[in-house]
Design a protein around this motif. Structure first.
Motif, PDB file in Angstrom:
ATOM      1  N   HIS B 101       4.771  14.068 -23.215  1.00 55.42           N
ATOM      2  CA  HIS B 101       3.642  13.506 -22.981  1.00 55.42           C
ATOM      3  C   HIS B 101       2.213  14.782 -23.874  1.00 55.42           C
ATOM      4  O   HIS B 101       1.787  14.134 -24.545  1.00 55.42           O
ATOM      5  N   ILE B 102       2.815  15.523 -23.636  1.00 56.20           N
ATOM      6  CA  ILE B 102       1.577  16.626 -23.746  1.00 56.20           C
ATOM      7  C   ILE B 102       1.598  16.219 -25.719  1.00 56.20           C
ATOM      8  O   ILE B 102       1.005  16.699 -26.611  1.00 56.20           O
ATOM      9  N   GLY B 103       3.024  16.551 -26.274  1.00 59.73           N
ATOM     10  CA  GLY B 103       3.614  16.015 -27.763  1.00 59.73           C
ATOM     11  C   GLY B 103       2.324  14.894 -28.382  1.00 59.73           C
ATOM     12  O   GLY B 103       1.711  15.156 -29.195  1.00 59.73           O
ATOM     13  N   LEU B 104       2.727  13.817 -27.776  1.00 60.15           N
ATOM     14  CA  LEU B 104       2.032  12.546 -27.783  1.00 60.15           C
ATOM     15  C   LEU B 104       0.601  13.041 -27.782  1.00 60.15           C
ATOM     16  O   LEU B 104      -0.246  12.041 -29.009  1.00 60.15           O
ATOM     17  N   TYR B 105      -0.147  13.371 -27.360  1.00 55.30           N
ATOM     18  CA  TYR B 105      -2.000  13.558 -26.911  1.00 55.30           C
ATOM     19  C   TYR B 105      -1.948  14.056 -28.462  1.00 55.30           C
ATOM     20  O   TYR B 105      -3.050  14.359 -28.661  1.00 55.30           O
ATOM     21  N   THR B 106      -0.890  15.350 -28.064  1.00 60.70           N
ATOM     22  CA  THR B 106      -1.649  16.479 -29.780  1.00 60.70           C
ATOM     23  C   THR B 106      -1.333  16.068 -30.767  1.00 60.70           C
ATOM     24  O   THR B 106      -2.207  16.065 -31.638  1.00 60.70           O
ATOM     25  N   ILE B 107      -0.331  15.436 -31.068  1.00 61.32           N
ATOM     26  CA  ILE B 107      -0.571  14.039 -32.033  1.00 61.32           C
ATOM     27  C   ILE B 107      -1.886  13.523 -32.109  1.00 61.32           C
ATOM     28  O   ILE B 107      -2.753  13.222 -33.390  1.00 61.32           O
ATOM     29  N   ILE B 108      -2.251  12.575 -31.165  1.00 52.34           N
ATOM     30  CA  ILE B 108      -3.295  11.985 -31.459  1.00 52.34           C
ATOM     31  C   ILE B 108      -4.675  12.759 -31.745  1.00 52.34           C
ATOM     32  O   ILE B 108      -5.551  12.551 -32.912  1.00 52.34           O
ATOM     33  N   PRO B 250       6.760  15.494 -41.431  1.00 49.88           N
ATOM     34  CA  PRO B 250       7.902  16.511 -40.731  1.00 49.88           C
ATOM     35  C   PRO B 250       6.727  17.201 -39.790  1.00 49.88           C
ATOM     36  O   PRO B 250       7.450  17.904 -38.760  1.00 49.88           O
ATOM     37  N   GLN B 251       5.595  17.620 -39.350  1.00 52.49           N
ATOM     38  CA  GLN B 251       5.317  18.087 -38.539  1.00 52.49           C
ATOM     39  C   GLN B 251       5.366  17.361 -36.745  1.00 52.49           C
ATOM     40  O   GLN B 251       5.166  17.913 -36.122  1.00 52.49           O
ATOM     41  N   ILE B 252       5.119  15.850 -36.625  1.00 53.94           N
ATOM     42  CA  ILE B 252       5.569  15.722 -35.513  1.00 53.94           C
ATOM     43  C   ILE B 252       6.812  15.751 -34.784  1.00 53.94           C
ATOM     44  O   ILE B 252       7.071  16.028 -33.676  1.00 53.94           O
ATOM     45  N   PRO B 253       8.139  16.044 -35.174  1.00 50.21           N
ATOM     46  CA  PRO B 253       9.046  16.230 -34.390  1.00 50.21           C
ATOM     47  C   PRO B 253       9.028  17.452 -33.918  1.00 50.21           C
ATOM     48  O   PRO B 253       9.733  17.691 -32.901  1.00 50.21           O
ATOM     49  N   ASN B 254       8.461  18.211 -35.008  1.00 51.86           N
ATOM     50  CA  ASN B 254       8.254  19.728 -34.024  1.00 51.86           C
ATOM     51  C   ASN B 254       6.404  19.788 -32.724  1.00 51.86           C
ATOM     52  O   ASN B 254       7.145  20.415 -31.923  1.00 51.86           O
ATOM     53  N   LEU B 255       6.183  18.740 -33.158  1.00 56.96           N
ATOM     54  CA  LEU B 255       5.241  18.531 -32.050  1.00 56.96           C
ATOM     55  C   LEU B 255       6.246  17.857 -30.651  1.00 56.96           C
ATOM     56  O   LEU B 255       5.732  18.133 -29.569  1.00 56.96           O
ATOM     57  N   LEU B 256       6.496  16.933 -30.704  1.00 57.17           N
ATOM     58  CA  LEU B 256       7.119  16.075 -30.015  1.00 57.17           C
ATOM     59  C   LEU B 256       8.414  16.991 -29.188  1.00 57.17           C
ATOM     60  O   LEU B 256       9.257  16.779 -28.000  1.00 57.17           O
ATOM     61  N   THR B 257       8.870  18.193 -29.895  1.00 55.49           N
ATOM     62  CA  THR B 257       9.951  19.384 -28.691  1.00 55.49           C
ATOM     63  C   THR B 257       9.266  20.283 -28.156  1.00 55.49           C
ATOM     64  O   THR B 257      10.594  20.513 -27.045  1.00 55.49           O
ATOM     65  N   GLY B 258       7.823  20.577 -28.657  1.00 56.39           N
ATOM     66  CA  GLY B 258       7.620  20.883 -27.606  1.00 56.39           C
ATOM     67  C   GLY B 258       7.747  22.540 -27.980  1.00 56.39           C
ATOM     68  O   GLY B 258       8.467  23.103 -28.980  1.00 56.39           O
ATOM     69  N   SER B 259       6.501  23.401 -27.979  1.00 59.63           N
ATOM     70  CA  SER B 259       5.882  24.693 -28.004  1.00 59.63           C
ATOM     71  C   SER B 259       6.975  25.362 -27.130  1.00 59.63           C
ATOM     72  O   SER B 259       6.349  25.548 -25.907  1.00 59.63           O
ATOM     73  N   LEU B 260       7.838  26.214 -27.207  1.00 60.42           N
ATOM     74  CA  LEU B 260       7.875  27.010 -25.814  1.00 60.42           C
ATOM     75  C   LEU B 260       7.259  27.737 -25.365  1.00 60.42           C
ATOM     76  O   LEU B 260       6.704  28.319 -24.879  1.00 60.42           O
ATOM     77  N   PHE B 261       5.900  28.543 -26.742  1.00 61.88           N
ATOM     78  CA  PHE B 261       4.696  29.349 -26.342  1.00 61.88           C
ATOM     79  C   PHE B 261       3.908  28.947 -25.677  1.00 61.88           C
ATOM     80  O   PHE B 261       3.534  29.204 -24.097  1.00 61.88           O
TER      81      PHE B 261
END
Lengths: 304, 318
Positions: B101-108, B250-261
C-alpha cells in the motif's frame, strides 16, 4: 560601384587582443567556475575536507573524552568550555561533530573509489570485448542485482563485524554494479565510433584504443557518476550506523549521532539529531552541486 | 515476442536458482546458527534436539535440495524467529500488503508529481519556475529518508498531535481484518518515502524532456504550426520517455518491497523490518523467502522495462 559606406574599413585587420589558447580542460574549468552553485558546493566540500583532515588540530577535545563535571550540560550554549554541550555519553558534542566529518568523508570517498576500481575494469572488458566475456560478466551482474543490497550489506557486516574499514568494504562490495553498467554502456557506444575504426585501421593495438582513444571520452560521465556516488555512500553509512550496525563506539559518525539523538530525549535535546542532520545535508548538497556543475562543464552539448 | 519472453523467464529462473544457491551456502558457511546465537543458554542436548527438529543437523547440500523441492511449491519453510514459527509465506502474505500500500501510494505521488514538475521545468527552462523545481529536487535527495521521517514524526506526530487523533479518515479494508485501503496513517510515511524518488523523477524528466525539446523534429513540428500541446504530448513526451523508462522503472521494485528505515521510524508492521531482523536472528527460511521475492521482482521489472521499450519506441526490436 561604390563600396557600402556602413562597413568600417578596419574590419579586416586582425584582433589586437592576445590569442587565448583554448583547451578542452581549460574550457571545462572556465564553465565550472562560471557556475555559481557548483563553486558554492566546492567551497563547502573543501571546508569540510579541511575540517576532516585537521580534526586533531582544530577539535577542542578528543572525540572519545568523557566529562564528569558539575557544570556539564547537554544543552548547547550553557557551558563555554563545551559550546555545543555534551552528548548522551557526556562527550563534547562539537568535537564529535568535527571528527564525524572525518568518518563521513572517508567512507564517502573510499567506497566509490573501491567500487569504481572493481566495476570500471570489468565494465571496460565487458563493453569492449563483448562475446563470452560480456556474457559471463552480464550474468554475474544479473545475479548481483537480484540480491537486495541492504540485506547483503547487513549479512556481510554480521560476518566481518562493524567498524569503519568493514563498513567501507561492505558498501563497496554492494555498489560496484553501477560503475560497471555505466562503463560498459559507454564502451559499447564508443566501440563502433568512426575514430575507433580509424585508429584500428592505422594499426592501433587494443590497449591503445582502450586507453588513448575511448577512455578519455568516457571519463567525464564516469567522473560525474563518481561525484554522485559519494553522497550515496555517505547516506548508506549513515543508515547502517543509524541502525546501530555500522560504525562502532566510540568513533564519531554523523549517521550514528542522528540515530542515537533520535532516542527518547529528542523532544528536549533535539539539537543532538538536528546538527548532524544539517551537516549530512550540507555535504550531500555540496557534492550534488559539484556533480551538476561537472556535468555541465564537461559536456558542452548540454550547456545552454 | 512470445519466444523472447519465454527465454527471459527461463533466464530469470536460472538467476533465481544461482542467487538462492549463493545465499543458502553463504549463510550456512558463516559461523553460528539460529539457535547458537546470543544468550539463549541451550544445553548441548537441547541444541541438538532443536537442530534436529528444524532439520539443521543434515548436511548443507541435502538441506538445499530439500529447500529447492519445497520452494518450487512456494513453501519456504517455517520461520525460526517470528513468534509461533509461522510459515514464511504466511508472514510475507500478512506483512507485504501494508508495505505494498505504502509503496503504491508512493509511486503514484512521486511519479505523478515528478513527471509534471520535470516537464514543467523543462518547458520553462532557465526561468524561476525551473530554478525552484531544480532546487526542490536537489533538496529531496539531500536528506536520508530516516532523518526526514524522524523530523516529520516530531513535528506532526508529537507537536501537532496527529498520533493521538482517533477520528481519522479511513477507507476500510477490502478483506475483513485486513489493513485499511486508505487512511491518514499512510500520509507521513508516503510523503517521506516519496521525496527521494520524486526528486529523481523530476530531475530525469527535466533533462530528457529538455533534450527532446531541442531535437530537430520539434523544430519541424513547430514549423508545421502544430500547437504546443500536440508537440508536447505527441512528440516530446513520447521520445523523452525512452531514457526515462531505463532509469525510473527500476525504482519500482525498491519502492514496493519497502524501506526498512521508514518502517522502523514510523513503526509500520510491514515487510521491510524483516530484511534486518531475519539477518540478525539467522532466520534462514525467512532470509531465503525475502531474497527470492526480491530477485523475482527485479527480474520481472527488468523484463517489463524491455517490453515497454518496444511499445514506446517502434525502432527497438527484441
Amino acid at each position: 560601384m561604390e563600396a557600402n559606406p556602413t562597413v568600417p574599413p578596419t574590419r579586416l585587420t586582425p584582433p589586437t587582443a592576445p590569442v587565448v589558447r583554448r583547451t578542452l580542460l581549460g574550457d571545462a574549468i572556465r564553465r565550472f567556475r562560471r557556475n555559481r552553485l557548483a563553486m558554492v558546493g566546492l567551497v563547502i566540500l573543501i571546508a569540510f575536507l579541511l575540517v576532516g583532515v585537521l580534526a586533531d588540530v582544530i577539535s577542542p577535545y578528543r572525540y572519545d573524552q568523557v566529562f564528569f563535571t558539575k557544570r556539564a550540560s547537554m544543552l548547547p550554549l550553557v557551558d563555554p568550555t563545551h559550546p555545543l554541550g555534551l552528548d548522551n555519553s557526556s562527550r563534547d558534542y562539537l568535537s564529535r561533530l568535527i571528527y564525524g566529518a572525518r568518518t563521513s568523508l572517508t567512507v564517502g570517498m573510499l567506497v566509490p573509489l573501491i567500487a569504481f576500481a572493481i566495476g570500471m575494469p570489468l565494465g571496460m572488458l565487458s563493453g569492449f570485448r563483448g562475446g563470452w566475456v560480456d556474457f559471463t560478466i552480464q550474468r554475474l551482474v544479473d545475479i548481483a542485482t537480484a540480491i537486495p543490497p541492504l540485506l547483503f550489506a547487513l549479512f556481510l557486516l554480521s560476518v566481518v563485524g562493524s567498524g569503519v574499514g568493514n563498513v567501507i568494504f561492505v558498501l563497496a562490495i554492494t555498489t560496484w554494479i553501477e560503475p560497471l553498467r555505466l562503463t560498459r554502456a559507454q564502451f559499447l557506444a564508443y566501440r563502433e565510433k568512426e575514430f575507433v575504426t580509424a585508429a584500428r585501421a592505422l594499426g592501433a593495438s587494443d590497449w591503445q584504443i582502450v586507453f588513448n582513444h575511448i577512455l578519455p571520452n568516457v571519463l567525464s560521465p564516469l567522473l560525474v557518476a563518481f561525484t554522485f556516488a559519494i553522497p550515496l555512500a555517505i547516506f548508506a553509512e549513515a543508515g547502517l550506523s543509524f541502525l546501530g550496525i555500522g560504525i562502532t563506539e566510540p568513533t564519531a559518525s554523523w549517521g550514528k549521532m542522528v540515530g542515537s539523538g533520535i532516542g527518547n530525549t529528542i523532544r528536549v535535546y533535539y539539537h543532538l539529531a538536528l546538527f548532524p542532520t544539517l551537516l549530512v545535508a550540507l555535504t550531500v548538497l555540496g557534492f550534488s552541486f559539484v556533480g551538476d556543475g561537472l556535468q555541465e562543464a564537461l559536456d558542452p552539448n548540454r550547456s545552454n | 515476442m512470445t519466444g523472447y519472453i519465454i527465454r527471459r523467464l527461463i533466464a530469470l529462473l536460472l538467476v533465481m536458482l544461482a542467487v538462492s544457491a549463493i545465499v543458502f551456502f553463504l549463510m550456512n558457511a558463516v559461523p553460528g546458527g539460529p539457535f547458537s546465537l546470543g544468550e539463549r543458554g541451550y544445553t548441548p542436548d537441547a541444541l541438538a534436539n532443536l537442530e534436529r527438529k528444524y532439520g539443521l543437523d543434515k548436511p548443507v547440500t541435502e538441506r538445499y535440495i530439500n529447500f529447492l523441492i519445497s520452494a518450487v511449491q512456494l513453501d519456504f519453510g517455517n520461520s525460526f524467529a517470528v513468534a509461533g514459527s509461522p510459515p514464511v509465506t504466511a508472514v510475507i502474505l500478512r506483512t507485504w500488503p501494508v508495505t505494498l500500500h505504502i509503496g503504491l501510494y508512493t509511486i503514484i505521488v512521486s511519479f505523478g508529481f515528478g513527471l509534471v514538475m520535470g516537464t514543467f521545468a523543462a518547458y520553462h527552462r532557465n526561468s524561476w519556475v525551473d530554478n525552484l523545481i531544480t532546487f526542490l529536487a536537489t533538496l529531496g535527495i539531500t536528506l536520508p529518508n530516516f532523518i526526514i521521517a524522524t523530523f516529520l514524526l516530531i513535528i506532526f506526530g508529537f507537536q501537532a498531535g496527529w498520533g493521538e487523533d482517533q477520528k481519522r479518515w479511513i477507507i476500510g479494508p477490502l478483506i475483513p481484518g485486513g489493513s485499511a485501503i486508505l487512511s491518514w496513517d499512510y500520509f507521513l510515511p508516503v510523503i517521506t518515502y516519496a521525496l527521494a524518488p520524486l526528486a529523481l523523477v523530476a530531475r530525469y524528466t527535466r533533462s530528457s524532456v529538455s533534450d527532446a525539446l531541442g531535437a530537430d523534429y520539434v523544430r519541424t513540428a513547430r514549423a508545421k504550426g502544430l500547437s504546443d500541446f500536440t508537440i508536447m504530448f505527441r512528440h516530446v513526451l513520447r521520445n523523452a520517455a525512452i531514457p526515462m523508462v531505463t532509469v525510473l522503472l527500476p525504482q519500482i521494485p525498491n519502492l514496493l518491497t519497502g524501506s526498512l528505515f521508514i518502517e522502523v521510524v514510523y513503526g509500520i508492521p510491514g515487510l521491510g523490518k524483516f530484511f534486518v531482523t531475519s539477518i540478525f536472528n539467522r532466520d534462514y527460511p525467512m532470509i531465503m523467502g525475502l531474497v527470492l521475492l526480491v530477485a523475482f521482482f527485479w527480474g520481472i521489472t527488468y523484463l517489463i522495462t524491455d517490453i515497454l521499450y518496444t511499445l514506446i519506441d517502434p525502432r527497438v526490436r527484441l
